[in-house]
Design an enzyme around this catalytic site. Structure first.
Site, PDB file in Angstrom:
ATOM      1  N   TYR A   1       0.845  -1.197   0.000  1.00 28.80           N
ATOM      2  CA  TYR A   1       0.000   0.000   0.000  1.00 28.80           C
ATOM      3  C   TYR A   1       0.876   1.240   0.000  1.00 28.80           C
ATOM      4  CZ  TYR A   1       0.852   0.871   5.013  1.00 28.80           C
ATOM      5  OH  TYR A   1       1.438   1.147   6.224  1.00 28.80           O
ATOM      6  N   CYS A   2       0.256   2.371  -0.367  1.00 34.65           N
ATOM      7  CA  CYS A   2       1.009   3.623  -0.395  1.00 34.65           C
ATOM      8  C   CYS A   2       0.117   4.775   0.057  1.00 34.65           C
ATOM      9  CB  CYS A   2       1.643   3.858  -1.764  1.00 34.65           C
ATOM     10  SG  CYS A   2       0.516   3.738  -3.174  1.00 34.65           S
ATOM     11  N   ARG A   3       0.112   5.880  -0.682  1.00 34.98           N
ATOM     12  CA  ARG A   3      -0.519   7.106  -0.196  1.00 34.98           C
ATOM     13  C   ARG A   3      -2.007   7.207  -0.478  1.00 34.98           C
ATOM     14  NH1 ARG A   3       4.421  10.780  -2.548  1.00 34.98           N
ATOM     15  NH2 ARG A   3       5.743  10.751  -0.678  1.00 34.98           N
TER      16      ARG A   3
ATOM     17  N   CYS B   1      -1.793   7.262  -6.023  1.00 34.39           N
ATOM     18  CA  CYS B   1      -0.367   6.973  -5.846  1.00 34.39           C
ATOM     19  C   CYS B   1      -0.024   5.683  -6.588  1.00 34.39           C
ATOM     20  CB  CYS B   1      -0.049   6.842  -4.360  1.00 34.39           C
ATOM     21  SG  CYS B   1       1.678   6.449  -4.008  1.00 34.39           S
TER      22      CYS B   1
END
Length: 224
Positions: A182-184, A188
């Site tokens: 996962y990220c932002r 993203c």
């Protein structure tokens, strides 16, 4: 919005901000979206948005005056953060309107994120179930300082640029379990790139449908 800007998240945020009557910094992400990841000093905001400290400071003061940000002082530095989760929810509402109503946003999503159709994605609830069953390894592929400011409970910090190095000495469970990166947030592409690299090396990998700010806003388990 700079039509030559290659960053899809930045372009989408800028276009959505224009729709809402906001004034994003040229060639930089909308400041509240940046602060949704972690609190930042004025100098950090200036560096990440590519503007002078004076310009960043003015934007931050304006947002604070509007009730969107709060501050704390540490020695000579002032750090800004979102006032509360309602600010992030307002950002998400603006994003949702842009996705539904703006043809350019739809075009940008298709242009930059079309490969997502072939990637497996899991929802927050699905990830919770995988974690309860001890069936997943969660990788936070954002920059390390954002991980330190807050992350999904149990996630491991593996910034995208260090992912290949991490895999060289990764524990055996990485092979045995499903990996969820996962990220932002939805715009993203860090998690997309991580999943592409992982699946290319034979790992079972998925991306989280949304990002850490959405996970936190939903009241799901986090660590700081």
């Amino acid at each position: 919005m700079d039509p030559q800007d290659p960053d899809p998240a930045r372009r989408l945020l800028a276009r959505n901000a224009q729709r809402a009557g906001l004034n994003p910094i040229p060639k930089g992400p909308l400041i509240p979206a940046l602060l949704a990841q972690a609190e930042r000093s004025v100098e950090e905001v200036a560096s990440r948005t590519g503007v002078s400290v004076a310009v960043a400071s003015q934007h931050l003061r304006n947002l604070r005056a509007a009730g969107m940000l709060m501050t704390r002082r540490e020695a000579q530095r002032v750090y800004y953060r979102l006032a509360d989760e309602s600010v992030f929810e307002a950002l998400r509402a603006v994003r949702s309107v842009g996705e539904r109503r703006l043809a350019e946003v739809e075009r940008l999503i298709r242009a930059y994120l079309h490969e997502r159709d072939s990637m497996r994605a899991v929802s927050a609830r699905e990830l919770l179930e995988l974690l309860r069953e001890d069936a997943a390894v969660v990788l936070d592929v954002r920059p390390e300082e954002e991980y330190r400011a807050g992350h999904i409970a149990g996630a491991r910090s593996v910034p995208l640029e260090r992912l290949e190095e991490y895999l060289c000495d990764a524990p055996e469970e990485i092979r045995e379990k499903q990996i969820v990166a996962y990220c932002r947030g939805p715009y993203c592409v860090f998690s997309d790139e991580a999943v592409r690299l992982l699946t290319g090396k034979g790992y079972r990998a998925s991306r989280l449908l949304e990002g850490f700010p959405e996970w936190r806003a939903a009241g799901l388990p986090v660590e700081e």
